[in-house]
Motif scaffolding. Structure first.
Motif, mmCIF file in Angstrom:
data_model
loop_
_atom_site.group_PDB
_atom_site.id
_atom_site.type_symbol
_atom_site.label_atom_id
_atom_site.label_comp_id
_atom_site.label_asym_id
_atom_site.label_seq_id
_atom_site.Cartn_x
_atom_site.Cartn_y
_atom_site.Cartn_z
ATOM 1 N N GLU A 127 30.670 6.180 30.227
ATOM 2 C CA GLU A 127 29.929 7.090 31.103
ATOM 3 C C GLU A 127 29.211 8.164 30.282
ATOM 4 O O GLU A 127 28.039 8.457 30.521
ATOM 5 N N ALA A 128 29.895 8.733 29.308
ATOM 6 C CA ALA A 128 29.280 9.762 28.463
ATOM 7 C C ALA A 128 28.111 9.196 27.657
ATOM 8 O O ALA A 128 27.142 9.920 27.384
ATOM 9 N N LEU A 129 28.188 7.947 27.306
ATOM 10 C CA LEU A 129 27.136 7.304 26.511
ATOM 11 C C LEU A 129 26.032 6.678 27.366
ATOM 12 O O LEU A 129 25.129 6.034 26.822
ATOM 13 N N ASP A 130 26.088 6.844 28.682
ATOM 14 C CA ASP A 130 25.052 6.325 29.587
ATOM 15 C C ASP A 130 24.907 4.806 29.535
ATOM 16 O O ASP A 130 23.812 4.269 29.706
ATOM 17 N N VAL A 131 25.983 4.083 29.328
ATOM 18 C CA VAL A 131 25.897 2.634 29.150
ATOM 19 C C VAL A 131 25.274 1.948 30.363
ATOM 20 O O VAL A 131 24.317 1.181 30.231
ATOM 21 N N VAL A 132 25.782 2.216 31.562
ATOM 22 C CA VAL A 132 25.248 1.548 32.757
ATOM 23 C C VAL A 132 23.802 1.981 32.998
ATOM 24 O O VAL A 132 22.946 1.151 33.306
ATOM 25 N N LEU A 133 23.525 3.263 32.850
ATOM 26 C CA LEU A 133 22.155 3.750 33.030
ATOM 27 C C LEU A 133 21.200 3.053 32.063
ATOM 28 O O LEU A 133 20.122 2.587 32.473
ATOM 29 N N ALA A 134 21.561 2.971 30.801
ATOM 30 C CA ALA A 134 20.688 2.338 29.803
ATOM 31 C C ALA A 134 20.436 0.875 30.149
ATOM 32 O O ALA A 134 19.296 0.393 30.053
ATOM 33 N N GLU A 135 21.488 0.162 30.577
ATOM 34 C CA GLU A 135 21.305 -1.237 30.969
ATOM 35 C C GLU A 135 20.398 -1.352 32.188
ATOM 36 O O GLU A 135 19.554 -2.246 32.250
ATOM 37 N N ALA A 136 20.564 -0.441 33.147
ATOM 38 C CA ALA A 136 19.736 -0.484 34.363
ATOM 39 C C ALA A 136 18.272 -0.233 34.030
ATOM 40 O O ALA A 136 17.381 -0.922 34.547
ATOM 41 N N VAL A 137 18.002 0.743 33.180
ATOM 42 C CA VAL A 137 16.621 1.047 32.804
ATOM 43 C C VAL A 137 16.027 -0.112 32.008
ATOM 44 O O VAL A 137 14.877 -0.500 32.230
ATOM 45 N N GLU A 138 16.812 -0.688 31.108
ATOM 46 C CA GLU A 138 16.320 -1.826 30.327
ATOM 47 C C GLU A 138 15.990 -3.017 31.231
ATOM 48 O O GLU A 138 14.973 -3.678 31.051
ATOM 49 N N GLN A 139 16.829 -3.262 32.216
ATOM 50 C CA GLN A 139 16.648 -4.415 33.104
ATOM 51 C C GLN A 139 15.546 -4.206 34.139
ATOM 52 O O GLN A 139 14.807 -5.128 34.465
ATOM 53 N N HIS A 140 15.425 -2.968 34.671
ATOM 54 C CA HIS A 140 14.558 -2.741 35.832
ATOM 55 C C HIS A 140 13.427 -1.741 35.600
ATOM 56 O O HIS A 140 12.541 -1.636 36.449
ATOM 57 N N GLY A 141 13.454 -1.009 34.502
ATOM 58 C CA GLY A 141 12.446 0.013 34.239
ATOM 59 C C GLY A 141 12.823 1.349 34.866
ATOM 60 O O GLY A 141 13.442 1.394 35.935
ATOM 61 N N ALA A 142 12.434 2.430 34.230
ATOM 62 C CA ALA A 142 12.803 3.774 34.683
ATOM 63 C C ALA A 142 12.256 4.097 36.073
ATOM 64 O O ALA A 142 12.864 4.883 36.808
ATOM 65 N N ASP A 143 11.155 3.494 36.454
ATOM 66 C CA ASP A 143 10.552 3.779 37.762
ATOM 67 C C ASP A 143 11.330 3.197 38.935
ATOM 68 O O ASP A 143 11.024 3.500 40.092
ATOM 69 N N ALA A 144 12.344 2.382 38.651
ATOM 70 C CA ALA A 144 13.144 1.794 39.726
ATOM 71 C C ALA A 144 14.580 2.314 39.735
ATOM 72 O O ALA A 144 15.391 1.864 40.530
ATOM 73 N N VAL A 145 14.883 3.286 38.861
ATOM 74 C CA VAL A 145 16.265 3.739 38.695
ATOM 75 C C VAL A 145 16.431 5.173 39.183
ATOM 76 O O VAL A 145 15.637 6.060 38.835
ATOM 77 N N TYR A 146 17.492 5.380 39.952
ATOM 78 C CA TYR A 146 17.808 6.680 40.556
ATOM 79 C C TYR A 146 19.232 7.053 40.168
ATOM 80 O O TYR A 146 20.171 6.305 40.459
ATOM 81 N N GLU A 147 19.398 8.194 39.516
ATOM 82 C CA GLU A 147 20.743 8.669 39.178
ATOM 83 C C GLU A 147 21.226 9.624 40.256
ATOM 84 O O GLU A 147 20.467 10.467 40.731
ATOM 85 N N VAL A 148 22.503 9.506 40.604
ATOM 86 C CA VAL A 148 23.127 10.421 41.549
ATOM 87 C C VAL A 148 24.453 10.860 40.940
ATOM 88 O O VAL A 148 25.334 10.032 40.690
ATOM 89 N N ASP A 149 24.588 12.158 40.693
ATOM 90 C CA ASP A 149 25.811 12.717 40.120
ATOM 91 C C ASP A 149 26.828 12.911 41.237
ATOM 92 O O ASP A 149 26.559 13.609 42.215
ATOM 93 N N THR A 150 28.004 12.300 41.091
ATOM 94 C CA THR A 150 29.054 12.395 42.102
ATOM 95 C C THR A 150 30.129 13.413 41.735
ATOM 96 O O THR A 150 31.057 13.628 42.506
ATOM 97 N N THR A 151 29.999 14.036 40.578
ATOM 98 C CA THR A 151 31.018 14.955 40.077
ATOM 99 C C THR A 151 31.302 16.070 41.079
ATOM 100 O O THR A 151 30.400 16.808 41.465
ATOM 101 N N GLY A 152 32.550 16.154 41.520
ATOM 102 C CA GLY A 152 32.972 17.224 42.413
ATOM 103 C C GLY A 152 32.320 17.212 43.780
ATOM 104 O O GLY A 152 32.374 18.214 44.499
ATOM 105 N N ARG A 153 31.710 16.111 44.170
ATOM 106 C CA ARG A 153 30.961 16.052 45.428
ATOM 107 C C ARG A 153 31.673 15.223 46.482
ATOM 108 O O ARG A 153 32.378 14.269 46.176
#
Length: 184
Positions: A127-153
């Protein structure tokens, strides 16, 4: 429209998916129920997914589905999707979530307490290294990726953010969450 709801284990995918007004496919359940695995990783006590078989299943089962379909799993971003929502959580909170929810005996295959602890630490590092995010951007492009922080929410608030993505009321946001300080 197919939406991948993904993130490191423990970020809240299943909890949030169950609060959405959409057709939801809990991919991990499908993998287990249909035996879409290649083998068991004995060292980690996890199943190794047959990615090609899962891709075929999704194409066959969801090809003609009307309306948004949310595919929920820590692997969902590896498959075709129009949008990808990556749930994020601060690694310190993630470790606590995983250790709290993980009952070693409840796993299929079973995990030892040591495996559960090691898995929580590995997932926090990923999570700290953004592994899933990096894979998602590589697979789908940054224009299709949305991050949502769930920390404490609250999960309902997180689900509202995901619904905003589904409704087209939120802009792509890859790269807006940063937990690298946890690694120091």
């Amino acid at each position: 429209m197919r939406v991948a709801l993904t993130g490191t284990p423990g970020t809240g995918k299943t909890t949030v998916a169950d609060r959405l007004d959409a057709t939801v496919v809990h991919l991990n359940d499908v993998v287990r129920e249909r035996g879409l695995t290649e083998r068991t990783d004995e060292e980690r006590g996890t199943l190794v997914v047959d990615v090609d078989a899962v891709a075929d299943y999704l194409d066959e089962e969801l090809g003609a589905e009307a309306g948004p379909v949310v595919v929920e799993s820590h692997l969902a971003h590896l498959f075709d999707a129009d949008q990808v929502v990556v749930l994020r959580c601060h690694p310190a909170e993630l470790v606590e979530r995983l250790r709290t929810r993980e009952d070693a005996a409840s796993h299929d295959p079973p995990k030892t307490p040591e495996m559960v602890s090691r898995s929580a630490e590995e997932n926090a590092e990923a999570e700290a290294l953004d592994v899933v995010l990096a894979e998602a951007v590589e697979q789908h492009g940054a224009d299709a990726v949305y991050e949502v922080d769930t920390t404490g929410r609250d999960p309902d608030a997180v689900a509202a953010d995901v619904r905003a993505v589904l409704a087209g009321d939120r802009e792509p946001s890859a790269g807006t969450v940063d937990f690298t300080e946890w690694l120091l």
